[in-house]
Motif scaffolding. Structure first.
Motif, short mmCIF file in Angstrom:
data_model
loop_
_atom_site.label_atom_id
_atom_site.label_comp_id
_atom_site.label_asym_id
_atom_site.label_seq_id
_atom_site.Cartn_x
_atom_site.Cartn_y
_atom_site.Cartn_z
N GLN A 16 0.41 -32.79 -17.51
CA GLN A 16 0.04 -33.86 -17.60
C GLN A 16 -0.73 -34.38 -17.19
N PHE A 17 -1.89 -35.09 -17.90
CA PHE A 17 -3.10 -34.96 -17.23
C PHE A 17 -3.98 -36.22 -17.82
N ALA A 18 -5.02 -36.42 -17.38
CA ALA A 18 -5.40 -37.27 -16.97
C ALA A 18 -7.15 -37.09 -16.47
N ASP A 19 -7.82 -36.16 -16.32
CA ASP A 19 -9.36 -35.76 -15.77
C ASP A 19 -8.82 -33.87 -14.79
N CYS A 20 -7.68 -33.96 -14.76
CA CYS A 20 -7.56 -32.74 -14.04
C CYS A 20 -7.62 -31.16 -14.81
N VAL A 21 -7.33 -30.37 -14.36
CA VAL A 21 -7.55 -29.18 -15.17
C VAL A 21 -6.37 -28.20 -15.52
N ILE A 26 4.53 -16.20 -20.31
CA ILE A 26 3.26 -17.53 -20.81
C ILE A 26 3.58 -18.93 -19.53
N GLY A 27 2.62 -19.47 -18.45
CA GLY A 27 2.18 -19.99 -17.99
C GLY A 27 1.38 -21.22 -17.96
N LEU A 28 1.75 -22.36 -17.41
CA LEU A 28 0.61 -23.28 -16.91
C LEU A 28 0.67 -23.85 -16.00
N ALA A 29 -0.47 -24.14 -15.70
CA ALA A 29 -1.06 -25.53 -14.14
C ALA A 29 -0.91 -25.97 -14.16
N HIS A 30 -1.53 -26.61 -13.25
CA HIS A 30 -2.05 -28.23 -13.37
C HIS A 30 -2.45 -28.21 -12.49
N ALA A 31 -4.39 -28.37 -12.26
CA ALA A 31 -4.44 -28.11 -11.12
C ALA A 31 -6.11 -29.59 -10.82
N GLY A 32 -5.84 -30.15 -9.67
CA GLY A 32 -6.77 -31.13 -9.65
C GLY A 32 -7.23 -30.48 -8.58
N TRP A 33 -8.03 -31.32 -8.17
CA TRP A 33 -8.94 -30.68 -6.49
C TRP A 33 -8.17 -29.61 -5.68
N LYS A 34 -6.92 -31.05 -5.41
CA LYS A 34 -6.21 -30.42 -4.03
C LYS A 34 -4.96 -29.12 -4.51
N ARG A 65 -4.30 -13.70 -20.37
CA ARG A 65 -4.91 -14.24 -21.11
C ARG A 65 -5.28 -15.75 -20.41
N ALA A 66 -6.39 -16.25 -20.01
CA ALA A 66 -6.06 -17.46 -19.44
C ALA A 66 -7.32 -18.22 -19.90
N ALA A 67 -6.72 -19.66 -19.97
CA ALA A 67 -7.68 -20.48 -20.91
C ALA A 67 -7.79 -22.08 -19.38
N ILE A 68 -8.68 -22.22 -19.54
CA ILE A 68 -9.11 -23.48 -19.00
C ILE A 68 -8.99 -25.33 -19.44
N GLY A 69 -8.68 -26.05 -19.73
CA GLY A 69 -8.72 -27.30 -21.34
C GLY A 69 -9.39 -27.66 -20.69
N PRO A 70 -10.11 -29.30 -21.33
CA PRO A 70 -10.55 -30.11 -20.98
C PRO A 70 -10.14 -31.57 -20.26
N SER A 71 -10.92 -31.80 -19.18
CA SER A 71 -11.13 -31.86 -18.01
C SER A 71 -12.15 -32.90 -17.49
N ILE A 72 -12.32 -33.56 -16.73
CA ILE A 72 -13.67 -33.75 -16.15
C ILE A 72 -14.49 -32.82 -16.10
N GLY A 73 -15.79 -33.21 -16.39
CA GLY A 73 -16.25 -31.88 -16.32
C GLY A 73 -17.75 -32.18 -14.60
N VAL A 74 -18.71 -30.92 -14.54
CA VAL A 74 -19.41 -31.11 -13.14
C VAL A 74 -20.22 -32.09 -13.66
N CYS A 75 -20.17 -32.71 -15.11
CA CYS A 75 -21.41 -33.72 -15.30
C CYS A 75 -20.70 -35.17 -14.23
N CYS A 76 -20.16 -35.78 -14.84
CA CYS A 76 -18.89 -36.64 -14.36
C CYS A 76 -18.43 -37.04 -12.89
N TYR A 77 -18.01 -35.22 -11.94
CA TYR A 77 -16.88 -35.23 -10.88
C TYR A 77 -17.28 -35.80 -9.93
N GLU A 78 -17.95 -36.90 -9.41
CA GLU A 78 -18.10 -37.00 -7.94
C GLU A 78 -17.46 -37.17 -7.59
#
Length: 280
Positions: free
Chosen positions: A127-132, A144-152, A178-191
């Protein structure tokens, strides 16, 4: 080209984003990311909230999760969820775990943020709402693999931990993954502040200088813009995955609250999307 492509089979089904290139190339693989559209939840969780931990009505969340399964044409019993804690702990998901967490938090896999399996018929969900969201697929060994990557999780190198688990558990070779990085908060918005920046800097200092350009951009007054997607891409590449095998989204959850939930943009009161991957 954007790897996450909008997918809506029927008018009354949820709006989803699938990794179309993967699914076209590898029959039997399904992978993607939900939007916030096409569910039954009410504001501030409107409408396809899939998170049981955000004070939404549990029956609405379960119905939204069922709608996801229906849209993908997969049995709801296959969808497997965890209680995520921003760690770098990985679990090998087996038949005994299938379907955990889909109906309640208590039944979920506990305290894990990375998931791998080689079994068909198990849908890994996070589950996600900004994390990668990080997706992995080894077409040679069928893993197959799946990971939840916030800044921590990112600075704890959950990306590398997931790849390492695939190699040690199932014999995957990084050059095949193969790897894919999905929708998440971008450098445009992540202060971020100096506390986060200092942890990121520790990771960057381990890398060649040319590799890290643009990851952490100083704004002044102890504030920085962080490119969490790019940092994960660098870590994935350092783990041995070929650059040509890494897909990176251009979709920012904070910019696109018309499509996605954003914890940062919406002040913490919002729903959650689901990243899924499975071998059918």
């Amino acid at each position: 080209m954007e790897p996450f492509v909008e997918y809506k089979k029927e008018e009354d089904q949820p709006e989803l984003f699938t990794i179309k290139k993967w699914m076209d190339e590898y029959p039997g693989l399904t992978a993607g990311f939900t939007s916030r559209l096409g569910g039954v939840s009410r504001a501030p969780y409107s409408s396809l909230n899939c998170g049981l931990h955000v004070n939404d009505l549990p029956e609405d969340v379960v119905r939204n999760r069922e709608r996801l399964a229906d849209a993908l044409g997969q049995p709801f019993e296959a969808f497997t969820y965890a209680e995520q804690v921003h760690s770098h702990e990985i679990i090998v998901v087996g038949e005994q775990d299938k379907g955990k967490g889909r109906l309640s938090r208590e039944s979920a896999i506990q305290a894990k943020d990375g998931f791998i399996t080689n079994e068909k018929g198990i849908m890994l969900c996070a589950q996600f709402a900004d994390c990668v969201p990080l997706y992995f697929y080894d077409p040679v060994e069928g893993v197959i693999g799946l990971a939840h990557a916030g800044w921590k999780g990112t600075v704890l190198k959950i990306s590398m931990a997931t790849i390492s688990s695939m190699t040690h558990t199932f014999g995957s070779r990084p050059e095949h993954i193969r790897a894919a990085i999905g929708p998440s908060i971008g450098v445009c918005c992540y202060e971020v502040d100096e506390t986060v920046a200092s942890r990121v800097r520790e990771v960057l200092n381990e890398m060649p200088e040319l590799e890290v350009e643009g990851v952490l951009n100083a704004k002044g007054d102890g504030k920085y813009m962080l490119n969490l997607q790019e940092l994960n891409r660098i870590l994935i590449r350092q783990a041995g995955i070929l650059s040509s095998h890494i897909e990176v989204t251009q979709l920012c959850t904070s910019c696109r609250t018309d499509k996605f939930f954003s914890h940062r943009k919406e002040g913490g009161s919002t729903g959650r999307m689901v990243a899924w991957i499975g071998l059918t």
